[in-house]
Design a protein around this motif. Sequence first.
Motif, short mmCIF file in Angstrom:
data_model
loop_
_atom_site.label_atom_id
_atom_site.label_comp_id
_atom_site.label_asym_id
_atom_site.label_seq_id
_atom_site.Cartn_x
_atom_site.Cartn_y
_atom_site.Cartn_z
N ILE A 160 -26.51 100.35 -4.71
CA ILE A 160 -25.47 99.59 -4.03
C ILE A 160 -24.68 100.51 -3.11
O ILE A 160 -24.69 101.74 -3.28
N GLU A 161 -24.02 99.91 -2.14
CA GLU A 161 -23.19 100.67 -1.20
C GLU A 161 -21.92 99.87 -0.93
O GLU A 161 -21.98 98.67 -0.66
N THR A 162 -20.77 100.53 -1.01
CA THR A 162 -19.52 99.84 -0.69
C THR A 162 -19.51 99.47 0.79
O THR A 162 -20.23 100.06 1.60
N VAL A 163 -18.68 98.51 1.15
CA VAL A 163 -18.73 97.96 2.51
C VAL A 163 -17.37 98.01 3.19
O VAL A 163 -16.97 97.06 3.89
N GLU A 164 -16.67 99.11 3.03
CA GLU A 164 -15.37 99.27 3.68
C GLU A 164 -15.57 99.45 5.19
O GLU A 164 -16.20 100.42 5.62
N PRO A 165 -15.06 98.53 6.04
CA PRO A 165 -15.26 98.64 7.48
C PRO A 165 -14.71 99.93 8.09
O PRO A 165 -15.28 100.46 9.04
N ASN A 166 -13.60 100.43 7.54
CA ASN A 166 -12.99 101.63 8.12
C ASN A 166 -13.77 102.91 7.81
O ASN A 166 -13.42 103.99 8.29
N LYS A 167 -14.86 102.78 7.03
CA LYS A 167 -15.72 103.93 6.75
C LYS A 167 -16.99 103.91 7.60
O LYS A 167 -17.88 104.72 7.40
N ILE A 168 -17.05 102.95 8.50
CA ILE A 168 -18.20 102.85 9.41
C ILE A 168 -17.70 103.05 10.83
O ILE A 168 -16.80 102.35 11.29
N GLU A 169 -18.29 104.01 11.51
CA GLU A 169 -17.88 104.33 12.87
C GLU A 169 -19.06 104.11 13.81
O GLU A 169 -20.14 104.66 13.61
N ILE A 170 -18.84 103.29 14.84
CA ILE A 170 -19.87 103.02 15.83
C ILE A 170 -19.61 103.87 17.05
O ILE A 170 -18.56 103.76 17.67
N GLY A 171 -20.55 104.73 17.39
CA GLY A 171 -20.40 105.60 18.55
C GLY A 171 -20.77 104.89 19.83
O GLY A 171 -20.91 103.67 19.89
N ASN A 172 -20.98 105.66 20.88
CA ASN A 172 -21.36 105.09 22.17
C ASN A 172 -22.75 104.49 22.12
O ASN A 172 -23.08 103.59 22.87
N TYR A 173 -23.59 105.02 21.24
CA TYR A 173 -24.93 104.50 21.03
C TYR A 173 -25.13 104.34 19.54
O TYR A 173 -24.49 105.00 18.73
N ASN A 188 -18.93 94.49 -10.03
CA ASN A 188 -17.65 94.20 -9.36
C ASN A 188 -16.48 94.78 -10.15
O ASN A 188 -15.51 95.30 -9.57
N ASN A 189 -16.55 94.69 -11.46
CA ASN A 189 -15.49 95.25 -12.31
C ASN A 189 -15.54 96.77 -12.31
O ASN A 189 -14.51 97.44 -12.36
N LEU A 190 -16.76 97.31 -12.27
CA LEU A 190 -16.95 98.75 -12.33
C LEU A 190 -16.53 99.43 -11.02
O LEU A 190 -15.85 100.45 -11.02
N GLN A 191 -16.92 98.83 -9.89
CA GLN A 191 -16.71 99.45 -8.59
C GLN A 191 -15.30 99.24 -8.04
O GLN A 191 -14.75 100.09 -7.35
N LYS A 192 -14.74 98.08 -8.29
CA LYS A 192 -13.42 97.72 -7.77
C LYS A 192 -13.41 97.60 -6.24
O LYS A 192 -12.36 97.49 -5.63
N GLU A 193 -14.59 97.68 -5.62
CA GLU A 193 -14.70 97.52 -4.17
C GLU A 193 -15.88 96.60 -3.88
O GLU A 193 -16.88 96.58 -4.61
N LYS A 194 -15.78 95.87 -2.78
CA LYS A 194 -16.87 95.02 -2.37
C LYS A 194 -18.07 95.89 -1.98
O LYS A 194 -17.91 96.97 -1.43
#
Length: 436
Positions: free
Chosen positions: A278-291, A249-255
């Motif tokens: 591990i993978e960061t979980v920023e919602p604005n970096k995930i895009e849901i298409g039509n499918y 958490n200290n190293l990444q500075k992101e959830k």
Amino acid sequence: MKILQLLLLLVISLFAKYPLNEGLYINELDDVVIEIRNSVDKSYFTFIRSEYPKPDNKIEVLNKDEKVYLIFNYNDDEKNVNFTKTAVVENIDSFFMKDEVNQNDVKYSRITSLEAFEVLLKDVKSIEKYNNFPINSLQSQFRMNIKNIKIYSNIAHYFYEINEYQQAMEILVDILEYFTNRTKDHYKLAKSMEKLLDKKDIYYINETSIDKHYLSYIAQMLYDKRDSEIPKELMYRYSKYIDILIELNNLQKEKYQVLDITQGDLNKDGLDDISLVIETVEPNKIEIGNYYFDSSNINERVWLVFLNSNDKYELVAKNSSLIYSNESTNCDDSFDNIEIKKGSLFLYTHYWCSSGGWGQGNKRYQFIYRNNKLILAGTEEFHDSRADGTGEMISTNYLTKKQIIQQTIHHGDPEGKPKIVTLEFKTPIEFNDAKE
């Protein structure tokens, strides 16, 4: 008057041709859930019954005695299940079908909204009613999105409460595919998986798949400064990971979430070391298409290695290049898993795309700990063409600096003699610098 009669005839004719809305129809007595679909050209209906989840079966529409009848023809020779049932349409959102046991007419009503199903499930009195509930059918009617994600999470909770852990798990897996920052859903999914593991119902659930969601939950709770709310039994169960998660958490500075984790002795000192992705979980970096298959996730992935020194773990290696984000909208996520085995750290990947090429394949990376460094020892790669089956196997030994290339046919049969190549590099490739 003639215009009114004409309109009435038109409505009747349309009703006769399309007597139902597409969707899920549920009755009030037994465990049968029926999904009704129009054919591609809208000329007829097909259906799936929850207790017989087989590909579509055709529905015949019959107009007789000023009523509209639906004739359900189900045929599954493999399971020796064949029947014909007749239903009487009341309106485009309901029909009556005779119950063979009680010989009475049972009403099936369409679920008109996801909210309506949430209320229905919350107030359920018969657990058996939802034994075989088709989650895929529910999502095909009410596609998961940011507006209804909380409702889906509630529905998963209600399925869990009535001991339908399979349905709860299926929903939560889909939620966390695209809404990875939903902390409590990681916890719910881990609990559902535990129940299924205890029942030995699902072959692909193991302790690691459970651990990574509990650890994701703990990591995100720690990030939000809510560690006092984490159940004490979890803090005790994963006590050796707590300092690692705090450091990250200290190293990444992101959830972030934990994608995979493995334990084993890397430096041959008799103590289990830990590696995790591990993978960061920023919602604005995930895009849901039509499918779902045309969605993308560009959150950063990091592979880390911690060596054990008297139950204190030190970060000794970090790589942000080998396990890359699932950016492509038409390709599988290439990451499979990591593993520590017999003093080596392995990464397993694959690639397969639905368009843009006919190639497919897999690759394994092997790292060893030598002279206080984690270095790349070798790779094993196989790739071929789905079109003609030709390809090659490539075995690379970075310690001897030799590479063997074997041409293949028929999706893996060797053809001809292998080619041996000498690699040209002076220093070992360290874990931190390794790239695809």
